[in-house]
Write a protein that holds these residues in place. Structure first.
Motif, PDB file in Angstrom:
ATOM      1  N   ASN A  59     121.364  92.725  91.906  1.00  0.00           N
ATOM      2  CA  ASN A  59     122.520  92.209  92.693  1.00  0.00           C
ATOM      3  C   ASN A  59     122.239  90.551  92.800  1.00  0.00           C
ATOM      4  O   ASN A  59     123.157  89.957  92.756  1.00  0.00           O
ATOM      5  CB  ASN A  59     122.433  92.733  94.017  1.00  0.00           C
ATOM      6  CG  ASN A  59     122.761  94.212  94.229  1.00  0.00           C
ATOM      7  OD1 ASN A  59     123.482  94.613  93.331  1.00  0.00           O
ATOM      8  ND2 ASN A  59     122.859  94.867  95.347  1.00  0.00           N
ATOM      9  N   LEU A  60     121.102  90.203  92.836  1.00  0.00           N
ATOM     10  CA  LEU A  60     120.681  88.553  92.851  1.00  0.00           C
ATOM     11  C   LEU A  60     121.224  88.202  91.477  1.00  0.00           C
ATOM     12  O   LEU A  60     121.857  86.898  91.293  1.00  0.00           O
ATOM     13  CB  LEU A  60     119.405  88.633  93.302  1.00  0.00           C
ATOM     14  CG  LEU A  60     118.778  86.889  93.161  1.00  0.00           C
ATOM     15  CD1 LEU A  60     119.812  86.164  94.231  1.00  0.00           C
ATOM     16  CD2 LEU A  60     117.508  86.850  93.651  1.00  0.00           C
ATOM     17  N   GLU A  61     120.793  88.705  90.405  1.00  0.00           N
ATOM     18  CA  GLU A  61     121.110  88.340  89.163  1.00  0.00           C
ATOM     19  C   GLU A  61     122.591  88.220  89.111  1.00  0.00           C
ATOM     20  O   GLU A  61     123.279  87.367  88.263  1.00  0.00           O
ATOM     21  CB  GLU A  61     120.589  89.328  88.070  1.00  0.00           C
ATOM     22  CG  GLU A  61     119.080  89.312  87.942  1.00  0.00           C
ATOM     23  CD  GLU A  61     118.624  90.361  86.842  1.00  0.00           C
ATOM     24  OE1 GLU A  61     119.079  91.301  86.757  1.00  0.00           O
ATOM     25  OE2 GLU A  61     117.328  89.948  86.446  1.00  0.00           O
ATOM     26  N   GLN A  62     123.524  89.135  89.575  1.00  0.00           N
ATOM     27  CA  GLN A  62     124.864  89.222  89.394  1.00  0.00           C
ATOM     28  C   GLN A  62     125.439  88.093  90.008  1.00  0.00           C
ATOM     29  O   GLN A  62     126.387  87.298  89.954  1.00  0.00           O
ATOM     30  CB  GLN A  62     125.550  90.350  90.249  1.00  0.00           C
ATOM     31  CG  GLN A  62     125.520  91.799  89.086  1.00  0.00           C
ATOM     32  CD  GLN A  62     126.212  92.651  89.487  1.00  0.00           C
ATOM     33  OE1 GLN A  62     125.935  93.428  90.482  1.00  0.00           O
ATOM     34  NE2 GLN A  62     127.249  93.097  88.603  1.00  0.00           N
ATOM     35  N   VAL A  63     124.971  87.476  91.631  1.00  0.00           N
ATOM     36  CA  VAL A  63     125.575  86.404  92.241  1.00  0.00           C
ATOM     37  C   VAL A  63     125.116  85.010  91.323  1.00  0.00           C
ATOM     38  O   VAL A  63     126.149  84.365  90.948  1.00  0.00           O
ATOM     39  CB  VAL A  63     124.704  86.338  93.464  1.00  0.00           C
ATOM     40  CG1 VAL A  63     125.290  85.254  94.086  1.00  0.00           C
ATOM     41  CG2 VAL A  63     125.432  87.606  94.362  1.00  0.00           C
ATOM     42  N   VAL A  64     124.061  85.018  90.827  1.00  0.00           N
ATOM     43  CA  VAL A  64     123.564  83.924  90.170  1.00  0.00           C
ATOM     44  C   VAL A  64     124.399  83.579  88.799  1.00  0.00           C
ATOM     45  O   VAL A  64     124.830  82.849  88.481  1.00  0.00           O
ATOM     46  CB  VAL A  64     121.957  84.019  89.630  1.00  0.00           C
ATOM     47  CG1 VAL A  64     121.505  82.836  88.735  1.00  0.00           C
ATOM     48  CG2 VAL A  64     121.298  83.957  91.060  1.00  0.00           C
ATOM     49  N   SER A  65     124.454  84.750  88.322  1.00  0.00           N
ATOM     50  CA  SER A  65     125.429  84.676  86.755  1.00  0.00           C
ATOM     51  C   SER A  65     126.838  84.357  86.979  1.00  0.00           C
ATOM     52  O   SER A  65     127.394  83.614  86.348  1.00  0.00           O
ATOM     53  CB  SER A  65     125.218  86.014  86.231  1.00  0.00           C
ATOM     54  OG  SER A  65     126.099  85.973  84.985  1.00  0.00           O
ATOM     55  N   GLN A  66     127.380  85.183  87.947  1.00  0.00           N
ATOM     56  CA  GLN A  66     128.823  84.701  88.480  1.00  0.00           C
ATOM     57  C   GLN A  66     128.928  83.241  88.917  1.00  0.00           C
ATOM     58  O   GLN A  66     129.936  82.637  88.633  1.00  0.00           O
ATOM     59  CB  GLN A  66     129.297  85.711  89.575  1.00  0.00           C
ATOM     60  CG  GLN A  66     130.834  85.214  89.824  1.00  0.00           C
ATOM     61  CD  GLN A  66     131.348  86.668  90.565  1.00  0.00           C
ATOM     62  OE1 GLN A  66     130.871  87.725  90.646  1.00  0.00           O
ATOM     63  NE2 GLN A  66     132.646  86.417  91.124  1.00  0.00           N
ATOM     64  N   ALA A  67     127.901  82.499  89.386  1.00  0.00           N
ATOM     65  CA  ALA A  67     127.846  81.147  89.890  1.00  0.00           C
ATOM     66  C   ALA A  67     127.615  80.386  88.813  1.00  0.00           C
ATOM     67  O   ALA A  67     127.999  79.050  89.037  1.00  0.00           O
ATOM     68  CB  ALA A  67     126.796  80.783  91.055  1.00  0.00           C
ATOM     69  N   GLY A  68     127.397  80.932  87.495  1.00  0.00           N
ATOM     70  CA  GLY A  68     127.070  79.981  86.433  1.00  0.00           C
ATOM     71  C   GLY A  68     125.856  79.186  86.438  1.00  0.00           C
ATOM     72  O   GLY A  68     125.585  78.181  85.749  1.00  0.00           O
ATOM     73  N   PHE A  69     124.809  79.788  87.162  1.00  0.00           N
ATOM     74  CA  PHE A  69     123.412  79.236  87.142  1.00  0.00           C
ATOM     75  C   PHE A  69     122.510  80.090  86.283  1.00  0.00           C
ATOM     76  O   PHE A  69     122.985  81.321  86.018  1.00  0.00           O
ATOM     77  CB  PHE A  69     122.969  79.522  88.604  1.00  0.00           C
ATOM     78  CG  PHE A  69     123.412  78.168  89.584  1.00  0.00           C
ATOM     79  CD1 PHE A  69     122.499  77.262  89.827  1.00  0.00           C
ATOM     80  CD2 PHE A  69     124.744  78.137  89.783  1.00  0.00           C
ATOM     81  CE1 PHE A  69     123.054  75.985  90.669  1.00  0.00           C
ATOM     82  CE2 PHE A  69     125.158  76.781  90.742  1.00  0.00           C
ATOM     83  CZ  PHE A  69     124.186  76.167  90.787  1.00  0.00           C
ATOM     84  N   GLU A  70     121.132  79.761  86.058  1.00  0.00           N
ATOM     85  CA  GLU A  70     120.523  80.769  85.470  1.00  0.00           C
ATOM     86  C   GLU A  70     119.320  81.010  86.279  1.00  0.00           C
ATOM     87  O   GLU A  70     118.952  80.291  87.144  1.00  0.00           O
ATOM     88  CB  GLU A  70     119.795  79.857  84.352  1.00  0.00           C
ATOM     89  CG  GLU A  70     120.900  79.620  83.201  1.00  0.00           C
ATOM     90  CD  GLU A  70     120.035  78.827  82.181  1.00  0.00           C
ATOM     91  OE1 GLU A  70     119.218  79.391  81.329  1.00  0.00           O
ATOM     92  OE2 GLU A  70     120.422  77.380  81.842  1.00  0.00           O
ATOM     93  N   LEU A  71     118.487  82.217  86.204  1.00  0.00           N
ATOM     94  CA  LEU A  71     117.681  82.537  87.336  1.00  0.00           C
ATOM     95  C   LEU A  71     116.205  81.468  87.175  1.00  0.00           C
ATOM     96  O   LEU A  71     115.902  81.364  88.175  1.00  0.00           O
ATOM     97  CB  LEU A  71     116.663  83.806  86.506  1.00  0.00           C
ATOM     98  CG  LEU A  71     117.844  85.122  87.024  1.00  0.00           C
ATOM     99  CD1 LEU A  71     117.507  86.447  86.366  1.00  0.00           C
ATOM    100  CD2 LEU A  71     118.227  85.065  88.390  1.00  0.00           C
ATOM    101  N   LYS A  72     116.145  80.806  86.162  1.00  0.00           N
ATOM    102  CA  LYS A  72     115.156  79.897  85.973  1.00  0.00           C
ATOM    103  C   LYS A  72     115.346  78.505  86.974  1.00  0.00           C
ATOM    104  O   LYS A  72     114.496  77.797  87.270  1.00  0.00           O
ATOM    105  CB  LYS A  72     114.783  79.285  84.548  1.00  0.00           C
ATOM    106  CG  LYS A  72     115.939  78.317  83.904  1.00  0.00           C
ATOM    107  CD  LYS A  72     115.583  78.011  82.529  1.00  0.00           C
ATOM    108  CE  LYS A  72     116.617  77.195  82.020  1.00  0.00           C
ATOM    109  NZ  LYS A  72     116.300  76.864  80.557  1.00  0.00           N
ATOM    110  N   ASN A  73     116.823  78.455  87.545  1.00  0.00           N
ATOM    111  CA  ASN A  73     117.198  77.603  88.384  1.00  0.00           C
ATOM    112  C   ASN A  73     116.783  77.870  89.856  1.00  0.00           C
ATOM    113  O   ASN A  73     116.877  77.005  90.974  1.00  0.00           O
ATOM    114  CB  ASN A  73     118.617  77.316  88.402  1.00  0.00           C
ATOM    115  CG  ASN A  73     119.429  76.983  87.107  1.00  0.00           C
ATOM    116  OD1 ASN A  73     120.311  77.337  86.628  1.00  0.00           O
ATOM    117  ND2 ASN A  73     118.696  75.892  86.761  1.00  0.00           N
ATOM    118  N   ILE A  74     116.084  78.906  90.080  1.00  0.00           N
ATOM    119  CA  ILE A  74     115.598  79.365  91.484  1.00  0.00           C
ATOM    120  C   ILE A  74     114.368  78.513  91.754  1.00  0.00           C
ATOM    121  O   ILE A  74     113.386  78.294  91.250  1.00  0.00           O
ATOM    122  CB  ILE A  74     115.032  80.854  91.612  1.00  0.00           C
ATOM    123  CG1 ILE A  74     116.538  81.831  91.249  1.00  0.00           C
ATOM    124  CG2 ILE A  74     114.483  81.061  93.006  1.00  0.00           C
ATOM    125  CD1 ILE A  74     115.958  83.209  91.321  1.00  0.00           C
TER     126      ILE A  74
END
Length: 129
Positions: A59-74
């Motif tokens: 679910n976190l991956e989906q929010v991050v992706s839809q926002a146009g960010f990458e997980l490495k941006n955490i």
């Protein structure tokens, strides 16, 4: 965006987090609500901790992706759990996910009395780019 990791020690490396993360030249910031094991229809999972952690990550991956960010941006990733021993029994999932996505974040893990309905783990993230 420029990210600088601050670790006066090395012991945190085995725990998949950093003592400090300095971020400069930020283009934008994404604040994610706590993501838990909630199915697409809005029902809360009553599965075991491992299954709930996997769904919360998804679910976190989906929010991050839809926002146009990458997980490495955490930059910050807080974990709320209703059961520390159960969470740490599946900590390998968490650490492998952190490593695979090159996440360099500060984290706090907090045991709470309850989460919504039957939920046992929740991930709260702040991302920058």
């Amino acid at each position: 965006m420029e990210k600088r990791i601050i670790n006066p020690w090395q012991w945190q490396d085995e725990r998949s987090y950093n003592q400090g993360v300095e971020v400069k030249q930020i283009e934008s910031t994404l604040y994610c609500a706590g993501q838990a094991a909630v199915h697409p229809d809005g029902t809360s999972s009553d599965a075991d901790m491992r299954t709930q952690l996997l769904l919360a990550i998804h679910n976190l991956e989906q929010v991050v992706s839809q926002a146009g960010f990458e997980l490495k941006n955490i930059a910050r990733l807080n974990v709320y759990t209703t059961n520390h021993p159960e969470f740490f029994s599946c900590f390998d999932i968490f650490t492998e996910w952190i490593a695979k996505n090159e996440i360099k974040q500060v984290s706090t893990v907090v045991e709470v009395k309850t989460l919504f309905e039957t939920l046992s783990v929740e991930l709260e993230a702040t991302l920058v780019k």
